[in-house]
Design a protein around this motif. Structure first.
Motif, PDB file in Angstrom:
ATOM      1  N   SER A   1      -5.582   8.474   2.530  1.00 25.37           N
ATOM      2  CA  SER A   1      -5.020   8.647   1.081  1.00 25.37           C
ATOM      3  C   SER A   1      -3.834   7.473   0.801  1.00 25.37           C
ATOM      4  CB  SER A   1      -4.746  10.038   0.729  1.00 25.37           C
ATOM      5  OG  SER A   1      -3.683  10.407   1.292  1.00 25.37           O
ATOM      6  N   TYR A   2      -3.830   7.220  -0.461  1.00 24.67           N
ATOM      7  CA  TYR A   2      -2.720   6.357  -1.028  1.00 24.67           C
ATOM      8  C   TYR A   2      -2.384   6.391  -2.490  1.00 24.67           C
ATOM      9  CZ  TYR A   2      -6.300   3.247  -2.414  1.00 24.67           C
ATOM     10  OH  TYR A   2      -7.685   2.734  -3.033  1.00 24.67           O
ATOM     11  N   VAL A   3      -1.312   6.007  -2.807  1.00 28.24           N
ATOM     12  CA  VAL A   3      -1.145   6.037  -4.285  1.00 28.24           C
ATOM     13  C   VAL A   3      -1.174   4.969  -4.781  1.00 28.24           C
ATOM     14  CG1 VAL A   3       0.825   6.348  -5.950  1.00 28.24           C
ATOM     15  CG2 VAL A   3       0.750   7.793  -4.006  1.00 28.24           C
ATOM     16  N   ASP A   4      -2.010   4.634  -6.062  1.00 32.06           N
ATOM     17  CA  ASP A   4      -2.230   3.592  -6.881  1.00 32.06           C
ATOM     18  C   ASP A   4      -2.461   3.744  -8.289  1.00 32.06           C
ATOM     19  OD1 ASP A   4      -2.390   0.960  -7.285  1.00 32.06           O
ATOM     20  OD2 ASP A   4      -4.305   0.543  -6.011  1.00 32.06           O
ATOM     21  N   ARG A   5      -2.649   2.839  -9.082  1.00 37.57           N
ATOM     22  CA  ARG A   5      -2.791   3.049 -10.595  1.00 37.57           C
ATOM     23  C   ARG A   5      -4.362   3.559 -10.699  1.00 37.57           C
ATOM     24  NH1 ARG A   5       0.913  -0.397 -13.349  1.00 37.57           N
ATOM     25  NH2 ARG A   5       2.640  -0.099 -12.425  1.00 37.57           N
ATOM     26  N   ALA A   6      -4.218   4.488 -11.672  1.00 33.34           N
ATOM     27  CA  ALA A   6      -5.711   5.127 -12.020  1.00 33.34           C
ATOM     28  C   ALA A   6      -6.227   3.858 -12.769  1.00 33.34           C
ATOM     29  CB  ALA A   6      -5.215   6.118 -13.136  1.00 33.34           C
TER      30      ALA A   6
ATOM     31  N   SER B   1      -5.364   1.874 -16.197  1.00 36.45           N
ATOM     32  CA  SER B   1      -4.046   2.795 -16.440  1.00 36.45           C
ATOM     33  C   SER B   1      -2.963   2.123 -15.724  1.00 36.45           C
ATOM     34  CB  SER B   1      -4.376   4.130 -16.214  1.00 36.45           C
ATOM     35  OG  SER B   1      -3.225   4.913 -16.407  1.00 36.45           O
ATOM     36  N   GLU B   2      -1.605   2.609 -16.302  1.00 34.55           N
ATOM     37  CA  GLU B   2      -0.688   2.209 -15.656  1.00 34.55           C
ATOM     38  C   GLU B   2       0.138   3.590 -14.705  1.00 34.55           C
ATOM     39  OE1 GLU B   2       2.156   0.766 -18.520  1.00 34.55           O
ATOM     40  OE2 GLU B   2       1.169  -1.270 -18.802  1.00 34.55           O
ATOM     41  N   THR B   3      -0.749   4.545 -14.991  1.00 36.55           N
ATOM     42  CA  THR B   3       0.031   5.740 -14.367  1.00 36.55           C
ATOM     43  C   THR B   3      -0.731   5.439 -12.714  1.00 36.55           C
ATOM     44  OG1 THR B   3      -0.590   6.674 -16.376  1.00 36.55           O
ATOM     45  CG2 THR B   3      -0.604   8.400 -14.413  1.00 36.55           C
ATOM     46  N   ASN B   4       0.324   6.238 -12.076  1.00 34.96           N
ATOM     47  CA  ASN B   4       0.098   6.397 -10.511  1.00 34.96           C
ATOM     48  C   ASN B   4      -0.743   7.773 -10.410  1.00 34.96           C
ATOM     49  OD1 ASN B   4       1.078   4.046  -9.510  1.00 34.96           O
ATOM     50  ND2 ASN B   4       3.068   4.759  -8.972  1.00 34.96           N
ATOM     51  N   THR B   5      -1.630   7.409  -9.404  1.00 37.06           N
ATOM     52  CA  THR B   5      -2.388   8.735  -9.004  1.00 37.06           C
ATOM     53  C   THR B   5      -2.699   8.622  -7.656  1.00 37.06           C
ATOM     54  OG1 THR B   5      -4.335  10.491  -9.485  1.00 37.06           O
ATOM     55  CG2 THR B   5      -4.613   7.856  -9.631  1.00 37.06           C
ATOM     56  N   LEU B   6      -3.455   9.691  -7.061  1.00 36.30           N
ATOM     57  CA  LEU B   6      -3.890   9.643  -5.513  1.00 36.30           C
ATOM     58  C   LEU B   6      -5.287   9.435  -5.290  1.00 36.30           C
ATOM     59  CD1 LEU B   6      -2.491  10.408  -3.001  1.00 36.30           C
ATOM     60  CD2 LEU B   6      -3.257  12.577  -3.272  1.00 36.30           C
TER      61      LEU B   6
ATOM     62  N   ARG C   1     -14.003   3.673  -2.371  1.00 38.72           N
ATOM     63  CA  ARG C   1     -12.482   4.318  -2.929  1.00 38.72           C
ATOM     64  C   ARG C   1     -12.842   5.077  -4.213  1.00 38.72           C
ATOM     65  NH1 ARG C   1      -8.045  -0.326  -1.946  1.00 38.72           N
ATOM     66  NH2 ARG C   1      -9.101  -1.883  -0.620  1.00 38.72           N
ATOM     67  N   SER C   2     -12.015   6.255  -4.025  1.00 39.24           N
ATOM     68  CA  SER C   2     -12.337   7.174  -5.148  1.00 39.24           C
ATOM     69  C   SER C   2     -11.009   7.809  -5.591  1.00 39.24           C
ATOM     70  CB  SER C   2     -13.201   8.269  -4.740  1.00 39.24           C
ATOM     71  OG  SER C   2     -12.779   8.954  -3.479  1.00 39.24           O
ATOM     72  N   VAL C   3     -10.778   8.235  -6.879  1.00 41.44           N
ATOM     73  CA  VAL C   3      -9.519   8.982  -7.173  1.00 41.44           C
ATOM     74  C   VAL C   3      -9.819  10.356  -6.993  1.00 41.44           C
ATOM     75  CG1 VAL C   3      -8.485   9.577  -9.426  1.00 41.44           C
ATOM     76  CG2 VAL C   3      -9.364   7.331  -9.137  1.00 41.44           C
TER      77      VAL C   3
ATOM     78  N   LEU D   1       0.769  -1.271   0.016  1.00 44.88           N
ATOM     79  CA  LEU D   1       0.060   0.020  -0.125  1.00 44.88           C
ATOM     80  C   LEU D   1       0.924   1.309   0.107  1.00 44.88           C
ATOM     81  CD1 LEU D   1      -2.896   0.827   0.158  1.00 44.88           C
ATOM     82  CD2 LEU D   1      -2.861   1.032   2.690  1.00 44.88           C
ATOM     83  N   GLN D   2       1.059   1.857  -1.163  1.00 53.20           N
ATOM     84  CA  GLN D   2       2.032   3.114  -1.288  1.00 53.20           C
ATOM     85  C   GLN D   2       1.443   4.340  -0.654  1.00 53.20           C
ATOM     86  OE1 GLN D   2       3.569   3.481  -5.367  1.00 53.20           O
ATOM     87  NE2 GLN D   2       2.121   1.759  -6.037  1.00 53.20           N
ATOM     88  N   GLN D   3       2.326   4.488   0.437  1.00 47.96           N
ATOM     89  CA  GLN D   3       2.172   6.083   1.158  1.00 47.96           C
ATOM     90  C   GLN D   3       0.833   6.361   1.578  1.00 47.96           C
ATOM     91  OE1 GLN D   3       3.989   9.265  -1.262  1.00 47.96           O
ATOM     92  NE2 GLN D   3       4.685   7.580  -2.756  1.00 47.96           N
ATOM     93  N   PRO D   4       0.422   5.193   2.503  1.00 44.13           N
ATOM     94  CA  PRO D   4      -0.862   5.813   2.941  1.00 44.13           C
ATOM     95  C   PRO D   4      -0.547   6.848   3.904  1.00 44.13           C
ATOM     96  CG  PRO D   4       0.360   3.621   3.903  1.00 44.13           C
ATOM     97  CD  PRO D   4       1.007   4.149   2.777  1.00 44.13           C
TER      98      PRO D   4
END
Length: 734
Positions: A32-37, A40-45, A55-57, A19-22
């Motif tokens: 909040s945390y960082v994961d793929r959109a 997509s292969e793009t990381n977002t918040l 869970r929401s972008v 779990l990236q940067q919770p």
């Protein structure tokens, strides 16, 4: 299905996700945390709602694309080319190249905006970076830095109106309303840094960020570090025609150390046009050959400093007045060996009380102090070690912490009263737990794993009750492979010390067979390899198990979480007890009915490479083969802070330095030996491997070696080559 090294090191089939940067929001109802959109292969918040599990972008992927000229002027992040020049005609490829990557983020204190700071990693090659801010209400992303520079240690001001950062080794403040940048210090010069620290502090004291806002935002406290007298190390660059070296300041054992000062700035009001503010220097005492291990603001606006003398056998907690610079002593920790910093202290809200970690009783425990130095309570006690404080519930006066209890293999979560009393275990099941509590301590994220199971992240109530599963690690790519199981054991050394061990058996283990054994070691002070936690995948071990090897790890004396005396017995004599216990472990393994005693090998990296080197030399009749990657080969070649903590200076302990070195035992080599090192290693310099190679050559001892030009301590980017070589060596010689 047979495992391949390509599957392990290229496809990474054993690599667990995290779990990236919770980050918990202030209302304790979301994180909040960082994961793929999505798709997509793009990381977002992302944002997670505790009550509903929704869970929401937070930042939609289209917003992360390079904006048109009227919003963001296109530019290149480090390692990229300008978007205009990167156009290939392939729309999808050009779109991917125009995405702003998220490698780090910070919420503003008012939680209305997010800073996206894709900053250079610590000790990586530094390049231009830029700072972006996303406004949640406006749903806009803007670049806030007018030019590209090296921005370090970027932080929001407490009122969310400005950013502070280090640029060109001086401190600056950026007014986000006007875009005006104010210089706060002007004393940086070659090898003098304001607000950041050099290599040895980053590596051995774990301090890279060298400044902090006061809670009211009126002041900034900062480190000034002077490395002028620290020797320069030149790391050769073989890609350059004339070998122009990469230069770094690196104090080896006994060398002059960086000098540190702590300064305090009274900040002008935003918009006020003033010259660089004057720095007030804190009185740190007459001795300048010291370390400042931590600096933090107290709730009432004073400064707390942890001062350690060069010998590292004492730690003074100092309270500094930011208006006068005067300091008073709050408490002192002393030890005949060395004192470890407890890290930043945590205060009980609305009081001057704080929790302090110490092994003064022989075991690492929590103590409740106040800023007058009064000890209020021993919060924990017993024959076991606290690992870390997780949270304080100030209202109910409860402390949540993790500890190596009931055994050193485990890390469970516990709670107890700040005033002492019963200790309640909160976590359940086997393995190790790492909690991240919400601000109100009503919920926490529990990251847990065991030796055979990758990490799971669970949302739990403070009682330990599960609310939701946040992250699982099914590792689908490893399905269908024959995976061995780790198990734990204990054994007694010849002098009666009980040690912990872990063994990996092949999936088709047959107790009637005789198996060769490969041991892995690290062995540095306070470390552990025999733990009930997922250790990064274990792909190499599983591959060897499929080839018919047993894998084993042993925690000898000097390792952590078994009390002060067990860890600090190695003082002044590194490589003695630790190596003895690996040899004892090999002898114990040789006595098992299913082990081929003539085919026992050992390998390790860094301190583990040092250990493997000594094991093949001191244990020449026990170990048939050894692999040493990036080993220290003489402690005079390693950095001052780490080495002197355990060995004192070379002038103080010449016999200990000589006896602890593989160089002095090179004539004892009997078995097969593989030595590997990166030539650009800025941690354990290639010089270590070169000197060991020369020692073997002087004694006409055959060995194998592999060097990696331009590679650092982790020999990055060529894992398949590294481990193909290691496994080939093992299968041919063991």
């Amino acid at each position: 299905m047979a495992l391949t090294l390509e599957a392990i090191y290229t496809d990474k089939i054993f690599e667990a996700t995290r779990l990236q940067q919770p980050h918990w929001m202030q209302d304790s109802r979301r994180f909040s945390y960082v994961d793929r959109a999505p798709d997509s292969e793009t990381n977002t918040l992302w944002l997670y709602e505790v009550a509903t599990g929704a869970r929401s972008v937070i930042i939609p992927e289209p917003i992360l694309q390079w904006a048109p000229e009227d919003r963001i002027k296109p530019f290149a992040l480090p390692g990229e080319v300008e978007p205009e020049a990167a156009e290939t005609g392939d729309a999808e490829q050009d779109r991917k190249r125009s995405i702003l990557p998220i490698s780090g983020y910070q919420w503003s204190p008012d939680e209305r905006r997010v800073l996206i700071a894709n900053l250079p990693q610590r000790r990586a090659s530094q390049g231009d970076v830029a700072l972006f801010i996303y406004d949640l209400a406006e749903q806009t992303l803007r670049r806030v830095t007018p030019e590209r520079h090296e921005y370090r240690n970027v932080k929001w001001s407490p009122d969310s109106r400005s950013l502070g950062y280090v640029r060109d080794d001086d401190l600056y403040r950026l007014d986000l309303e006007t875009g005006v940048e104010t210089r706060l210090t002007d004393t940086a010069r070659a090898q003098v840094y304001n607000g950041r620290l050099g290599w040895v502090y980053e590596e051995e004291i774990e301090l890279a960020d060298g400044w902090a806002w006061s809670s009211d935002g009126r002041r900034i406290a900062y480190f000034q570090q002077d490395e002028t007298h620290v020797p320069q190390i030149d790391l050769p660059n073989y890609d350059d025609l004339h070998l122009t070296p990469r230069q770094t300041r690196y104090p080896k054992a006994g060398d002059p150390n960086p000098l540190v000062r702590i300064g305090v700035l009274e900040l002008p009001s935003l918009g006020e046009n003033v010259s660089v503010p004057q720095t007030l220097w804190i009185d740190l005492g007459a001795d300048t050959d010291i370390y400042i291990a931590r600096m933090q603001w107290t709730p009432d606006g004073s400064l707390l400093l942890q001062r350690i003398p060069r010998l590292q056998n004492r730690l003074d907690l100092l309270l500094a007045d930011p208006q006068t610079g005067a300091t008073t002593l709050v408490l002192t920790e002393e030890d005949p060996a060395w004192v470890d910093t407890p890290g930043e202290v945590t205060f009980v809200k609305e009081t001057d009380q704080f929790l302090w970690l110490s092994d003064r009783s022989g075991w690492r425990h929590l103590y409740l102090y106040d800023l007058t130095g009064k000890l209020h309570a021993a919060v924990t006690e017993g024959a076991w070690d606290v690992e870390s404080l997780a949270a304080i519930d100030s209202t109910r006066r409860l402390a949540y912490f993790t500890a190596a209890r009931p055994t050193a293999l485990e890390r469970h979560q516990f709670r107890t009263s700040l005033d002492g009393g019963d200790i309640v275990q909160v976590s359940t099941g086997r393995g190790q737990h790492a909690p991240l509590f919400a601000p109100d301590t009503e919920h926490y994220l529990d990251t847990s794993s065991d030796r055979n199971s990758p990490p799971q992240v669970t949302l739990r109530r403070k009682t330990g009750e599960s609310v939701a599963t946040i992250l699982t690690n099914p590792l689908p790519k490893r399905q269908g492979h024959k995976i061995g199981e780790w198990s734990f054991a204990t054994f007694a050394t010849s002098d009666g010390v009980t040690l912990n061990a872990a063994l990996l058996y092949p999936a088709d283990f047959d107790p009637a067979r005789k198996y060769p054994v490969l041991m892995f070691t690290y062995g540095g002070p306070g470390s552990q390899v025999a733990q009930d936690t997922y250790g990064g995948g274990g792909g190499l071990e599983q591959w060897l198990a499929q080839q018919g090897y047993l894998l084993a790890v042993v925690d000898g004396r000097g390792s952590g979480m078994r009390g002060r005396d067990f860890k600090k017995v190695t003082y002044l004599n590194l490589g003695q007890y630790e190596v003895n216990d690996q040899i004892e472990g090999a002898k114990w393994l040789a006595g098992l009915p299913f082990v081929d005693e003539a085919r026992i090998g050992i390998w390790g990296w860094c301190y583990g490479g040092y250990m493997a080197s000594l094991c093949i030399l001191r244990g020449a009749d026990v170990f048939r083969a050894a692999v040493a990657v990036a080993p220290v080969t003489h402690w005079t070649l390693y950095d001052s802070i780490y080495t002197e903590r355990y060995m004192r200076r070379p002038i103080d302990n010449p016999e200990g330095y000589a006896n602890s070195s593989p160089l002095t035992l090179a004539d004892k080599l009997k078995g097969k030996f593989l030595l590997m090192h990166g030539t650009a290693d800025d941690n354990v310099h290639f010089q270590n491997a070169a000197r060991l190679a020369a020692a073997f050559q002087r004694h006409n001892k055959p060995f194998q070696t592999m060097f990696y030009p331009g590679k650092h301590h982790g020999i990055e980017g060529v894992s398949l080559h590294v481990f193909t070589l290691i496994t080939t060596f093992i299968t041919e010689n063991l």
